[in-house]
Design a protein around this motif. Structure first.
Motif, PDB file in Angstrom:
ATOM      1  N   ARG A  57       0.831  -1.211   0.000  1.00 24.57           N
ATOM      2  CA  ARG A  57       0.000   0.000   0.000  1.00 24.57           C
ATOM      3  C   ARG A  57       0.868   1.266   0.000  1.00 24.57           C
ATOM      4  N   THR A  58       0.289   2.353  -0.458  1.00 25.70           N
ATOM      5  CA  THR A  58       1.030   3.608  -0.581  1.00 25.70           C
ATOM      6  C   THR A  58       1.245   4.278   0.764  1.00 25.70           C
ATOM      7  N   TYR A  59       0.206   4.283   1.601  1.00 23.49           N
ATOM      8  CA  TYR A  59       0.248   4.925   2.914  1.00 23.49           C
ATOM      9  C   TYR A  59      -0.113   3.892   3.989  1.00 23.49           C
ATOM     10  N   PRO A  60       0.101   4.179   5.253  1.00 22.90           N
ATOM     11  CA  PRO A  60      -0.254   3.201   6.285  1.00 22.90           C
ATOM     12  C   PRO A  60      -1.726   2.786   6.252  1.00 22.90           C
ATOM     13  N   TRP A  61      -2.597   3.683   5.873  1.00 22.38           N
ATOM     14  CA  TRP A  61      -4.041   3.385   5.872  1.00 22.38           C
ATOM     15  C   TRP A  61      -4.523   2.800   4.553  1.00 22.38           C
ATOM     16  N   GLY A  62      -3.707   2.819   3.511  1.00 24.07           N
ATOM     17  CA  GLY A  62      -4.122   2.299   2.210  1.00 24.07           C
ATOM     18  C   GLY A  62      -3.578   3.156   1.086  1.00 24.07           C
ATOM     19  N   ASP A  63      -4.343   3.277   0.013  1.00 25.61           N
ATOM     20  CA  ASP A  63      -3.884   4.042  -1.155  1.00 25.61           C
ATOM     21  C   ASP A  63      -4.562   5.395  -1.292  1.00 25.61           C
ATOM     22  N   ALA A  64      -5.562   5.683  -0.473  1.00 21.13           N
ATOM     23  CA  ALA A  64      -6.238   6.980  -0.534  1.00 21.13           C
ATOM     24  C   ALA A  64      -5.280   8.084  -0.122  1.00 21.13           C
ATOM     25  N   PRO A  65      -5.350   9.241  -0.760  1.00 27.65           N
ATOM     26  CA  PRO A  65      -4.439  10.336  -0.401  1.00 27.65           C
ATOM     27  C   PRO A  65      -4.686  10.812   1.028  1.00 27.65           C
ATOM     28  N   PRO A  66      -3.684  11.419   1.651  1.00 28.85           N
ATOM     29  CA  PRO A  66      -3.821  11.853   3.045  1.00 28.85           C
ATOM     30  C   PRO A  66      -4.778  13.035   3.188  1.00 28.85           C
ATOM     31  N   ASN A  67      -5.325  13.146   4.388  1.00 30.44           N
ATOM     32  CA  ASN A  67      -6.115  14.323   4.762  1.00 30.44           C
ATOM     33  C   ASN A  67      -5.895  14.569   6.248  1.00 30.44           C
ATOM     34  N   ALA A  68      -6.529  15.601   6.786  1.00 24.16           N
ATOM     35  CA  ALA A  68      -6.286  15.997   8.173  1.00 24.16           C
ATOM     36  C   ALA A  68      -6.773  14.968   9.180  1.00 24.16           C
ATOM     37  N   GLU A  69      -7.664  14.056   8.765  1.00 22.52           N
ATOM     38  CA  GLU A  69      -8.136  13.003   9.667  1.00 22.52           C
ATOM     39  C   GLU A  69      -7.147  11.850   9.769  1.00 22.52           C
ATOM     40  N   LEU A  70      -6.257  11.759   8.789  1.00 20.92           N
ATOM     41  CA  LEU A  70      -5.341  10.627   8.712  1.00 20.92           C
ATOM     42  C   LEU A  70      -3.926  10.955   9.172  1.00 20.92           C
ATOM     43  N   ALA A  71      -3.498  12.185   8.957  1.00 25.34           N
ATOM     44  CA  ALA A  71      -2.097  12.520   9.241  1.00 25.34           C
ATOM     45  C   ALA A  71      -1.939  14.013   9.506  1.00 25.34           C
ATOM     46  N   LEU A  72      -0.892  14.361  10.247  1.00 25.15           N
ATOM     47  CA  LEU A  72      -0.515  15.752  10.502  1.00 25.15           C
ATOM     48  C   LEU A  72       0.626  16.084   9.548  1.00 25.15           C
ATOM     49  N   TYR A  73       0.373  16.961   8.583  1.00 28.06           N
ATOM     50  CA  TYR A  73       1.367  17.283   7.568  1.00 28.06           C
ATOM     51  C   TYR A  73       1.034  18.652   6.994  1.00 28.06           C
ATOM     52  N   GLY A  74       1.851  19.104   6.079  1.00 25.27           N
ATOM     53  CA  GLY A  74       1.603  20.388   5.445  1.00 25.27           C
ATOM     54  C   GLY A  74       2.525  21.454   5.979  1.00 25.27           C
ATOM     55  N   GLU A  75       1.947  22.522   6.493  1.00 23.90           N
ATOM     56  CA  GLU A  75       2.750  23.640   7.000  1.00 23.90           C
ATOM     57  C   GLU A  75       2.426  23.913   8.457  1.00 23.90           C
ATOM     58  N   ASN A  76       2.302  22.867   9.249  1.00 23.17           N
ATOM     59  CA  ASN A  76       2.043  23.023  10.678  1.00 23.17           C
ATOM     60  C   ASN A  76       3.316  23.468  11.399  1.00 23.17           C
ATOM     61  N   PRO A  77       3.173  24.189  12.510  1.00 19.35           N
ATOM     62  CA  PRO A  77       4.361  24.723  13.186  1.00 19.35           C
ATOM     63  C   PRO A  77       5.040  23.756  14.147  1.00 19.35           C
ATOM     64  N   ALA A  78       4.359  22.670  14.554  1.00 19.44           N
ATOM     65  CA  ALA A  78       4.905  21.803  15.600  1.00 19.44           C
ATOM     66  C   ALA A  78       4.249  20.434  15.533  1.00 19.44           C
ATOM     67  N   PRO A  79       4.847  19.415  16.171  1.00 20.48           N
ATOM     68  CA  PRO A  79       4.235  18.078  16.187  1.00 20.48           C
ATOM     69  C   PRO A  79       2.984  18.034  17.049  1.00 20.48           C
ATOM     70  N   GLY A  80       2.221  16.961  16.869  1.00 23.62           N
ATOM     71  CA  GLY A  80       1.022  16.746  17.669  1.00 23.62           C
ATOM     72  C   GLY A  80       1.155  15.496  18.516  1.00 23.62           C
ATOM     73  N   VAL A  81       0.164  15.260  19.356  1.00 17.27           N
ATOM     74  CA  VAL A  81       0.167  14.084  20.228  1.00 17.27           C
ATOM     75  C   VAL A  81      -0.097  12.835  19.385  1.00 17.27           C
ATOM     76  N   PRO A  82       0.767  11.819  19.446  1.00 16.44           N
ATOM     77  CA  PRO A  82       0.541  10.596  18.666  1.00 16.44           C
ATOM     78  C   PRO A  82      -0.779   9.930  19.051  1.00 16.44           C
ATOM     79  N   GLY A  83      -1.425   9.347  18.053  1.00 18.19           N
ATOM     80  CA  GLY A  83      -2.667   8.628  18.308  1.00 18.19           C
ATOM     81  C   GLY A  83      -3.918   9.455  18.130  1.00 18.19           C
ATOM     82  N   GLU A  84      -3.775  10.751  17.904  1.00 13.35           N
ATOM     83  CA  GLU A  84      -4.967  11.588  17.728  1.00 13.35           C
ATOM     84  C   GLU A  84      -5.644  11.329  16.391  1.00 13.35           C
ATOM     85  N   ARG A  85      -4.940  10.691  15.477  1.00 11.95           N
ATOM     86  CA  ARG A  85      -5.487  10.370  14.154  1.00 11.95           C
ATOM     87  C   ARG A  85      -5.467   8.854  13.982  1.00 11.95           C
TER      88      ARG A  85
END
Length: 483
Positions: free
Chosen positions: A364-392
């Motif tokens: 598979r392309t991503y951990p969840w499958g082949d669907a592209p990422p979104n905010a429900e699946l991963a923290l990415y983009g231009e965020n300023p800091a990491p988040g708490v693991p497991g929130e997604r």
């Protein structure tokens, strides 16, 4: 006396023209432990020779044949019972793995999460054994085999059983498990048994929270207690306490990845793929455990405090171990990640291990499958800091591993080489022997979508620090070697 040749070496004894005796492992009172080889199946066995004669040995033979009918994943299968001039030989299958005493001699300690999992396996095995009317009676680290596959993961299995009269009480077996558990955590017994729980607490108090440490030491103390008022010999209650302790450890949690092949890299028709990700091929890996989440700032702060590692002012700017310690640690070099893993009794994952834990076995392309990422699946983009693991949680990998796409960029063990996939061994690849940059995987809170692909390979010099560089650890029986 029948003889045989095994791997070019003549042996002196061949039991029932099938099991070759290769050499003495250990001698106990009335019992000789011998390494052996199943000539018919071409696999190793362990031979427990009960020495004696007459009625006592007839009783041993009868009990051994009855015990052979007890099948449990935590008990090595009895494949033969052979009476002879010296006594009765009980032949046990010896699957792929490592004897715990030998493992501890090489590693010194087992990570707490793994030690609890192996302890659980031993209690389950004793529960089955005791329920059938048998006692182990001689349980120590040399009678524990850490197997490559127990229900699809690494696990512990017991060799040997008390056969004949005067079997010890079950409490003796549970006390033995408590001592073995202490040894897995690095406890070297030098005083009375009553001190073991205190030594366990001292070994783990800098590595886990105060409540978890007290709970683990309390369980060991009760299992070792001699008086009925305080002793804990009910396997169901012991297993319940182990489960509760594992649930309380949170950031110590690890996920099991079973042995077997997976598809590494990117397909030729993948337009997003870089040349360094190809060719896609099947790679065989041994079983391992991987941290459920990246190492937290609080965990790394404990490591620095215990080892005297000096943390610079920038580290404190990017990490808040006292206020938000559940966040992944960042601003760490590869060498610091490597040293933390050693301190924890673990190691950094290889590129191949990280990728399998992230994507499973189906390419598979991503951990969840082949669907592209979104905010429900991963923290990415231009965020300023990491988040708490497991929130997604929807973005977890097939093995339940959190945040393997986005959040923080993770150091792995391997040196980077762009053409490595063309020459890597097909089993347990450990990366190139040398290089100038180390690999990072998974993308981060500041990366674009492309970096979140399971096959994407990043690389930085091992001494570099970045505000999004973190890591997680693994544990296995054997360390893959660079080549």
């Amino acid at each position: 006396m029948a003889t045989a040749t095994v791997r070019g070496t003549p042996t002196s004894t061949l039991l029932q023209e099938r099991w070759a005796v290769l050499g003495l492992v250990r001698q106990d009172e009335g019992v000789r432990w011998q390494a052996g080889h199943d000539v018919e199946r071409g696999s190793p066995v362990m031979i427990q020779l009960h020495q004696g004669a007459g009625e006592a040995m007839r009783e041993v033979e009868g009990q051994a044949r009855s015990f052979a009918e007890l099948i449990h994943p935590g008990l090595l299968d009895v494949v033969g019972v052979v009476p002879g001039d010296e006594g009765v030989s009980v032949v046990m299958d010896w699957p792929s793995g490592a004897r715990l005493d030998e493992l501890l001699a090489a590693r010194e300690r087992v990570p707490l999460w793994v030690a609890l999992a192996l302890m659980q396996d031993l209690i389950e095995a004793l529960r089955a054994m005791h329920g059938a009317g048998y006692r182990h009676g001689r349980l120590d680290a040399s009678r524990v085999l850490v197997r490559e596959q127990v229900d699809g993961r690494l696990g512990a299995a017991l060799s040997g059983v008390w056969l004949g009269p005067d079997a010890p009480e079950p409490a003796q077996d549970y006390r033995a498990v408590a001592r073995v558990f202490g040894q897995m955590l690095g406890v070297q017994e030098r005083g009375p048994e009553s001190d073991v729980a205190g030594m366990v607490l001292r070994e783990i108090q800098g590595r886990v929270g105060e409540d978890a440490g007290a709970g683990i030491a309390g369980l060991v103390a009760r299992m070792l207690a001699q008086d009925a008022a305080h002793s804990l010999i009910n396997p169901r209650e012991i297993l319940g306490q182990i489960e509760a302790l594992r649930a309380s450890l949170d950031y110590e949690m690890m996920c099991a990845v079973e042995a077997g092949p997976f598809l590494r890299g990117s397909r030729e028709d993948d337009e997003a793929a870089r040349r360094e990700e190809q060719p896609m091929s099947s790679v065989e890996l041994s079983a391992f455990y991987i941290d459920r989440a990246p190492v937290s700032a609080a965990q790394f702060f404990r490591f620095a405090s215990e080892t005297g590692l000096k943390l610079d002012e920038e580290w404190y700017q990017f990490n808040a171990p006292r206020g938000a310690g559940e966040l992944p640690v960042v601003h760490v070099t590869w060498r610091e990640a490597y040293e933390y893993a050693r301190w924890a009794g673990k190691r950094l994952p290889t590129e191949a291990e990280w990728e399998k834990a992230a994507r499973g076995t189906d390419g598979r392309t991503y951990p969840w499958g082949d669907a592209p990422p979104n905010a429900e699946l991963a923290l990415y983009g231009e965020n300023p800091a990491p988040g708490v693991p497991g929130e997604r949680s929807a973005g977890r990998s097939p093995y339940g591993v959190e945040d393997m796409a986005g959040n923080v960029f993770e150091w792995v063990a391997d040196w980077y080489e762009g053409t490595y996939y063309n020459e890597a061994p097909p089993r347990d690849p450990g990366g190139p022997r040398r290089g100038t940059r180390k690999v990072l995987r998974g993308g981060s809170f500041a990366h674009p979508e492309f970096a979140l692909r399971c096959a994407t390979r990043g690389r930085y010099e091992p001494g570099e620090r970045r505000a999004n560089h973190s890591f997680r650890c693994v544990w296995s029986l054997r360390d893959p070697q660079p080549r």
